[in-house]
Design an enzyme around this catalytic site. Structure first.
Site, mmCIF file in Angstrom:
data_model
loop_
_atom_site.group_PDB
_atom_site.id
_atom_site.type_symbol
_atom_site.label_atom_id
_atom_site.label_comp_id
_atom_site.label_asym_id
_atom_site.label_seq_id
_atom_site.Cartn_x
_atom_site.Cartn_y
_atom_site.Cartn_z
ATOM 1 N N LYS A 10 -11.815 7.083 0.939
ATOM 2 C CA LYS A 10 -12.667 6.376 1.907
ATOM 3 C C LYS A 10 -14.043 7.055 2.023
ATOM 4 C CE LYS A 10 -8.710 4.688 4.620
ATOM 5 N NZ LYS A 10 -8.073 4.662 5.968
ATOM 6 N N TYR A 50 -8.033 -5.523 5.055
ATOM 7 C CA TYR A 50 -7.385 -5.079 6.294
ATOM 8 C C TYR A 50 -6.981 -6.246 7.196
ATOM 9 C CZ TYR A 50 -8.304 -0.056 5.577
ATOM 10 O OH TYR A 50 -8.311 1.247 5.122
ATOM 11 N N PHE A 58 -8.992 -1.532 17.169
ATOM 12 C CA PHE A 58 -9.790 -0.682 16.282
ATOM 13 C C PHE A 58 -10.329 -1.437 15.067
ATOM 14 C CE2 PHE A 58 -5.307 -0.134 15.016
ATOM 15 C CZ PHE A 58 -5.359 -0.395 13.640
ATOM 16 N N ARG A 91 1.835 7.631 -0.957
ATOM 17 C CA ARG A 91 1.787 7.707 0.515
ATOM 18 C C ARG A 91 2.398 9.007 1.031
ATOM 19 N NH1 ARG A 91 -0.034 3.280 3.536
ATOM 20 N NH2 ARG A 91 1.384 3.782 5.245
ATOM 21 N N THR A 97 -0.589 8.379 8.972
ATOM 22 C CA THR A 97 -1.877 7.752 9.284
ATOM 23 C C THR A 97 -2.780 8.647 10.125
ATOM 24 O OG1 THR A 97 -0.813 5.588 9.154
ATOM 25 C CG2 THR A 97 -2.941 5.674 10.277
ATOM 26 N N ARG A 108 -4.142 14.158 4.080
ATOM 27 C CA ARG A 108 -4.617 14.028 5.466
ATOM 28 C C ARG A 108 -4.290 15.269 6.280
ATOM 29 N NH1 ARG A 108 -2.436 7.798 6.024
ATOM 30 N NH2 ARG A 108 -4.371 6.704 5.484
ATOM 31 N N ASN A 118 -9.670 9.274 8.097
ATOM 32 C CA ASN A 118 -8.430 9.815 7.518
ATOM 33 C C ASN A 118 -8.410 9.805 5.983
ATOM 34 O OD1 ASN A 118 -7.976 7.110 7.190
ATOM 35 N ND2 ASN A 118 -6.017 7.069 8.263
ATOM 36 N N HIS A 121 -6.776 5.766 1.468
ATOM 37 C CA HIS A 121 -5.923 4.580 1.627
ATOM 38 C C HIS A 121 -4.965 4.522 0.452
ATOM 39 C CE1 HIS A 121 -4.575 0.432 2.080
ATOM 40 N NE2 HIS A 121 -4.726 0.348 0.772
ATOM 41 N N GLU A 132 -3.839 -5.755 -3.470
ATOM 42 C CA GLU A 132 -5.060 -4.952 -3.326
ATOM 43 C C GLU A 132 -5.731 -4.684 -4.676
ATOM 44 O OE1 GLU A 132 -3.614 -1.672 -0.928
ATOM 45 O OE2 GLU A 132 -3.368 -2.995 0.818
HETATM 46 P P1 IDP Z 1 -2.372 3.544 6.721
HETATM 47 O O1 IDP Z 1 -3.799 3.726 6.239
HETATM 48 O O2 IDP Z 1 -1.667 4.866 6.858
HETATM 49 O O3 IDP Z 1 -1.596 2.534 5.920
HETATM 50 P P2 IDP Z 1 -2.568 1.520 8.803
HETATM 51 O O4 IDP Z 1 -1.687 1.437 9.997
HETATM 52 O O5 IDP Z 1 -2.394 0.494 7.727
HETATM 53 O O6 IDP Z 1 -2.450 2.995 8.224
HETATM 54 O O7 IDP Z 1 -4.066 1.465 9.340
HETATM 55 C C1 IDP Z 1 -5.128 1.244 8.453
HETATM 56 C C2 IDP Z 1 -6.270 2.152 8.821
HETATM 57 O O8 IDP Z 1 -6.781 1.774 10.099
HETATM 58 C C3 IDP Z 1 -5.888 3.624 8.996
HETATM 59 O O9 IDP Z 1 -5.842 4.314 7.777
HETATM 60 C C4 IDP Z 1 -7.003 4.123 9.885
HETATM 61 O O10 IDP Z 1 -8.210 4.290 9.111
HETATM 62 C C5 IDP Z 1 -7.209 2.929 10.813
HETATM 63 N N1 IDP Z 1 -6.397 3.040 12.027
HETATM 64 C C6 IDP Z 1 -5.076 2.839 12.148
HETATM 65 N N2 IDP Z 1 -4.655 3.021 13.422
HETATM 66 C C7 IDP Z 1 -5.768 3.317 14.124
HETATM 67 C C8 IDP Z 1 -6.001 3.598 15.509
HETATM 68 O O11 IDP Z 1 -5.089 3.611 16.350
HETATM 69 N N3 IDP Z 1 -7.291 3.861 15.867
HETATM 70 C C9 IDP Z 1 -8.310 3.862 14.972
HETATM 71 N N4 IDP Z 1 -8.135 3.604 13.662
HETATM 72 C C10 IDP Z 1 -6.878 3.332 13.243
HETATM 73 MG MG MG Z 2 -1.878 0.478 5.753
#
Ligand code: IDP
Ligand code: MG
Length: 138
Positions: A10, A50, A58, A91, A97, A108, A118, A121, A132
């Site tokens: 990212k 997304y 968010f 992963r 996350t 991470r 973070n 992806h 994707e």
């Molecule tokens: P992942 O990237 O581990 O698959 P997802 O739940 O798919 O996690 O969320 C996608 C992205 O959205 C996360 O990587 C993070 O950048 C952002 N994100 C997820 N949850 C939150 C939150 O509670 N606050 C702010 N950003 C979030």
């Molecule tokens: Mg995800």
């Protein structure tokens, strides 16, 4: 045909100069880079990628973040006999996350502190990987 998954370093990872470190970890594990491109994602593509998070509090800041500068877009490939799906291995190596709760030894967990920054992806299923890869390299 080997298994493939979609991975993205990212904008925060690119800004911090961690792309080499991140790709190096996957390569050291035995995965190979099948496709790679440094690209600033446009907002429409980010929203499509997304889509599952559309409507969450968010979402808008996530789209701002992921489009704020170049990301390193990757297709990573592993052998058919790896013992598990390549997306799952990626992963596992990424960590959870929220970097504050990611185990040390994960990307991470070692380099992140905030869920909003973070670093990486990775597709969360075989179906997501195909979807994707199609969005970014189709
Ligand atoms: P992942 O990237 O581990 O698959 P997802 O739940 O798919 O996690 O969320 C996608 C992205 O959205 C996360 O990587 C993070 O950048 C952002 N994100 C997820 N949850 C939150 C939150 O509670 N606050 C702010 N950003 C979030
Ligand atoms: Mg995800």
């Amino acid at each position: 045909m080997s298994q493939q998954t979609y991975v993205m370093c990212k904008p925060d990872a690119v800004e911090r100069g961690l792309v080499g470190e991140i790709i190096g970890r996957f390569e050291a594990k035995g995965l190979t880079v099948a496709r790679a491109e440094l690209r600033t994602i446009d907002r429409d593509t980010a929203a499509k990628h997304y889509a599952e998070h559309d409507g969450k509090p968010f979402f808008a800041s996530l789209i701002d973040f992921i489009t704020r500068g170049p990301s390193m877009l990757l297709v990573l490939e592993g052998p058919d006999d790896a013992g598990d799906d390549v997306f799952a291995l990626v992963r596992l190596m990424m960590g959870s996350t929220n970097p504050a709760k990611s185990a040390p030894g994960t990307i991470r967990g070692d380099f992140g502190l905030l869920v909003t920054e973070n670093l990486v992806h990775g597709s969360d299923s075989v179906e997501s990987a195909a979807r994707e890869i199609g969005i970014f390299f189709g």
